[in-house]
Write an enzyme that holds these catalytic residues in place. Structure first.
Site, PDB file in Angstrom:
ATOM      1  N   GLU A 162      -5.034  -6.179  -5.126  1.00  0.00           N
ATOM      2  CA  GLU A 162      -6.189  -6.325  -4.235  1.00  0.00           C
ATOM      3  C   GLU A 162      -5.770  -6.322  -2.767  1.00  0.00           C
ATOM      4  O   GLU A 162      -6.461  -5.762  -1.910  1.00  0.00           O
ATOM      5  CB  GLU A 162      -6.911  -7.636  -4.572  1.00  0.00           C
ATOM      6  CG  GLU A 162      -8.144  -7.941  -3.756  1.00  0.00           C
ATOM      7  CD  GLU A 162      -9.238  -6.911  -3.943  1.00  0.00           C
ATOM      8  OE1 GLU A 162      -9.893  -6.922  -4.978  1.00  0.00           O
ATOM      9  OE2 GLU A 162      -9.445  -6.070  -3.035  1.00  0.00           O
ATOM     10  N   GLY A 189      -1.060  -8.305  19.241  1.00  0.00           N
ATOM     11  CA  GLY A 189      -0.376  -8.338  17.951  1.00  0.00           C
ATOM     12  C   GLY A 189      -1.073  -7.503  16.887  1.00  0.00           C
ATOM     13  O   GLY A 189      -0.715  -7.536  15.711  1.00  0.00           O
ATOM     14  N   GLU A 213       1.735  -2.383  16.273  1.00  0.00           N
ATOM     15  CA  GLU A 213       3.197  -2.495  16.304  1.00  0.00           C
ATOM     16  C   GLU A 213       3.745  -1.869  17.584  1.00  0.00           C
ATOM     17  O   GLU A 213       3.064  -1.093  18.257  1.00  0.00           O
ATOM     18  CB  GLU A 213       3.801  -1.706  15.128  1.00  0.00           C
ATOM     19  CG  GLU A 213       3.164  -1.932  13.790  1.00  0.00           C
ATOM     20  CD  GLU A 213       3.804  -3.082  13.046  1.00  0.00           C
ATOM     21  OE1 GLU A 213       4.987  -3.337  13.252  1.00  0.00           O
ATOM     22  OE2 GLU A 213       3.081  -3.738  12.268  1.00  0.00           O
ATOM     23  N   LYS A 270      -4.285   4.024   2.221  1.00  0.00           N
ATOM     24  CA  LYS A 270      -5.351   3.200   1.657  1.00  0.00           C
ATOM     25  C   LYS A 270      -6.405   4.058   0.975  1.00  0.00           C
ATOM     26  O   LYS A 270      -6.935   3.692  -0.078  1.00  0.00           O
ATOM     27  CB  LYS A 270      -5.971   2.324   2.754  1.00  0.00           C
ATOM     28  CG  LYS A 270      -5.014   1.221   3.223  1.00  0.00           C
ATOM     29  CD  LYS A 270      -5.505   0.567   4.507  1.00  0.00           C
ATOM     30  CE  LYS A 270      -4.579  -0.577   4.932  1.00  0.00           C
ATOM     31  NZ  LYS A 270      -4.867  -1.025   6.324  1.00  0.00           N
ATOM     32  N   LYS A 324       0.811  -1.223   0.000  1.00  0.00           N
ATOM     33  CA  LYS A 324       0.000   0.000   0.000  1.00  0.00           C
ATOM     34  C   LYS A 324       0.846   1.275   0.000  1.00  0.00           C
ATOM     35  O   LYS A 324       0.525   2.240  -0.664  1.00  0.00           O
ATOM     36  CB  LYS A 324      -0.963   0.037   1.180  1.00  0.00           C
ATOM     37  CG  LYS A 324      -0.279  -0.036   2.515  1.00  0.00           C
ATOM     38  CD  LYS A 324      -1.245   0.012   3.675  1.00  0.00           C
ATOM     39  CE  LYS A 324      -0.476  -0.210   4.957  1.00  0.00           C
ATOM     40  NZ  LYS A 324      -0.314  -1.616   5.343  1.00  0.00           N
TER      41      LYS A 324
END
Lengths: 432, 432
Positions: B129, B187, B190, B205, B105
């Site tokens: 995609e 998780g 980060e 995005k 991205k």
């Protein structure tokens, strides 16, 4: 700019939507397809019928041969509905190498094989996004975007009329008949609502969806079907007590190579995304072994939403290279053979509402019978004498059990002297 | 069965998902693509790193040239992330006529043009995609299924980490820091969460999505961005009082040929489908002029969901006839030029929470200033002395007004002696 000539067969609700979109979004369609789309002919039954859109007189025809024999027409859009002559016309058009777009769920669900095979053998594209869930791109979604997945489960709210009725019953506490009348007044339900409320429409759509999702031929008669006419307000109120709502679900699951295919009213947890699909909206919830949970939500019917799917299918043909490559053939030539479970072998949790005489020991008798048939209970609710002083309502929620077992148990329970009647049985799906 | 050799560049979280799916769904992929897919090479930085999947030693390489110079490798999957060397490697692979699938991205949002142009000029497919919203087929949805539409509005929950944090704050009444810590423990976030919580990830995005939806080039710097760090529990509680919830939305709208592109925390009605998207799920809500309201919902991240998108992209290449026809070129060669609005010209409704001194006339002073700047109020809430006995909290909900106007009004309000501070300003979207 290249030009392509197409024909519409039918100018009803969906046909009018297609016409409107082709005109109002002409610029977008040209940019995206690389073509100027010209509607060269529109086939109608009655030239003089009042219509929602105005079309030039000279392109309207009542003679199918005006389309079939015009080799300059490359794409034919079938939006007339029904089995014949739609079937015959499409087959003939494929013979003449015309590409086909259709919105015809009934024909696809009952005689789709013949059409797919003809399209394959003639090397033409046969697109049918509009046949299921109107504007929601679920056909393309399964056929193009989820190809990496083994689809394990599919749950659809695919009939807007029944979802509208159930929404009214749930949120406005209307009775079924009143909600149905409102749906008819709003134009969501036909004068004869049988196809919707008895689940036939959803049955067709599930046959098409599951055939694609599981890569197999589905005979529509193998899809179990139950409508919503038996749902009472009181069931919706009881559902609420268990934090559930009632939706008409089209369900397809694969277990050990066998398919479960069912359309029936279903209690689902009110926290599930499908529970928040209201009014005439549709949604399809899919579990794929890679993608996990996925939901598509949108308008399942209506002139423009369904027209959106039809026109996107036309553009897909224009963007592809149909003479050389045929997407359908990739999938359709590679069918699996899968066994479809009989409904009696399918397992569910059940909601059972029954009227019993107000005397001690009744619940004991019932649970003994259930136990004998391996039905264990998750929850029992007993409400005293609302209507008559000798009658008590009992609501049972079972754990998961095969239909065959529950049916045998129910048969025995009905025969108990203390049980007046089984008021309703509704399957529960908790997505676990 | 035909065979195709592909290469993976990267074997992290997404790469491991791709490897797993290619193996576990081998049969399905063969049926649907007509090909047996063989992973011929996997490029890694460090051969000895501990990995989530086991791959044969002999296909692992640290030398990109092993992939580039092997002409038997037809498809290259870039799942290494980051700008370089991913960019350089993909450009070189395209020069060698290799088809490309990417999940990158950041690279697409900042330097996508160069890649699209190279793919066009070399006649290779370039599928992405997986770059937005993981397993949700939103790129394909817009690019293939909604082509009949003029897309008017797009609202996305496209960052799972922030949606998880906001869900915890809303449903479990956690403070931001505690919720962030939980997201890190799970998780979902980060160690350095900046990219997520400050909205950079969503900004990338939105640039990709809106470029596709509106057929134009989007410079990511033209997307307004605001993160969720300023959201306090008290704002979520006030939102609830107005039947609203707070989500980090990526918003794109077209008005008279001009685009609004914004990422910011947004109050939305709790009855809207986006309000029910919880935890790390993503969803994209679209209004098309034909299809109406449409929503795609699913897993926006994770090894297998993102891998699902990558592998479906590989299958799309295998099913198409890339040497002859290139789907990207149809769209990419036909860009519109659209003006992007400056944030100050965008209009919203606003939630304003401020602390004032507990004395008469304060509210009058504030509303006078607002009135002067054409800001009218839909609702006012005043709460007395919770924390200190001289301090009062006022919450204002405005009608729709340009940012420039509200900013000028706020500047004046701050200068009022009786106003202690502006605690928060959050935009409201009611989808009307």
């Amino acid at each position: 700019m290249k030009k392509v000539r197409i024909a519409l067969m039918g100018l009803g609700n969906v046909g009018a939507g297609v016409w409107t979109i082709l005109n109002s979004n002409k610029k977008e369609i040209m940019k995206r397809s690389g073509y100027e789309v010209e509607v060269a002919k529109i086939l109608v039954r009655d030239r003089n019928k009042q219509r929602d859109v105005e079309v030039p007189d000279e392109i309207v025809t009542t003679d199918f041969n005006d389309i079939l024999e015009d080799d300059s027409i490359k794409i034919v859009v079938e939006v007339m509905g029904g089995i014949n002559p739609a079937r015959e016309y499409m087959l003939k058009c494929m013979d003449r190498k015309k590409q086909i777009v259709t919105a015809n769920k009934m024909l696809l669900a009952t005689g789709g094989d013949e059409l797919f095979e003809k399209a394959d053998s003639k090397g033409v594209m046969f697109n049918y996004e509009a046949s299921v869930a109107g504007g929601i791109p679920i056909i393309n979604g399964i056929d193009e975007s989820l190809t990496a997945n083994k689809i394990e489960e599919l749950y659809g709210i695919v009939n807007g009329t029944t979802n509208y009725i159930l929404t009214k019953m749930q949120l406005e506490k209307l009775d079924f008949d009143v909600a149905l009348k409102q749906a008819q007044d709003m134009g969501y339900a036909e004068a004869d609502p049988t196809s919707d409320i008895e689940g036939f429409d959803a049955q067709y759509k599930l046959a098409i969806l599951s055939s694609l999702a599981f890569g197999t031929k589905i005979n529509v008669d193998n899809v179990y079907r139950e409508g919503i006419t038996k749902i009472k307000s009181i069931d919706i109120r009881y559902a609420k007590k268990f934090n559930m709502v009632i939706k008409l679900l089209a369900i397809a699951k694969e277990n050990e190579g066998k398919l479960e295919l069912k359309v029936h009213p279903t209690m689902i947890p009110e926290s599930h995304p499908l529970a928040n699909v209201y009014d005439s909206f549709n949604a399809i919830f899919i579990k794929g072994n890679a993608v996990g949970d996925l939901m598509f939500y949108g308008r399942g019917a209506g002139s423009l939403p369904t027209g959106s799917a039809v026109v996107s299918d036309i553009i897909a043909i224009l963007r592809s290279n149909v003479d050389i490559e045929n997407f359908n053939s990739v999938v359709k030539n590679n069918l699996w053979h899968r066994k479809i479970k009989d409904i009696k072998d399918c397992a569910s949790k059940f909601y059972i509402r029954l009227s019993v005489m107000d005397q001690s020991g009744v619940l004991g008798e019932i649970t003994t019978i259930l136990g004998k048939h391996n039905v264990s209970l998750r929850s029992v609710m007993q409400k005293g004498r609302e209507e008559s002083k000798d009658k008590v309502t009992i609501v049972l929620i079972t754990h998961k059990i095969e239909e065959e077992e529950i049916n045998s148990a129910i048969e025995e329970i009905i025969n108990l002297k203390s049980v007046m009647q089984i008021d309703n049985i509704i399957r529960i799906e908790d997505f676990k």
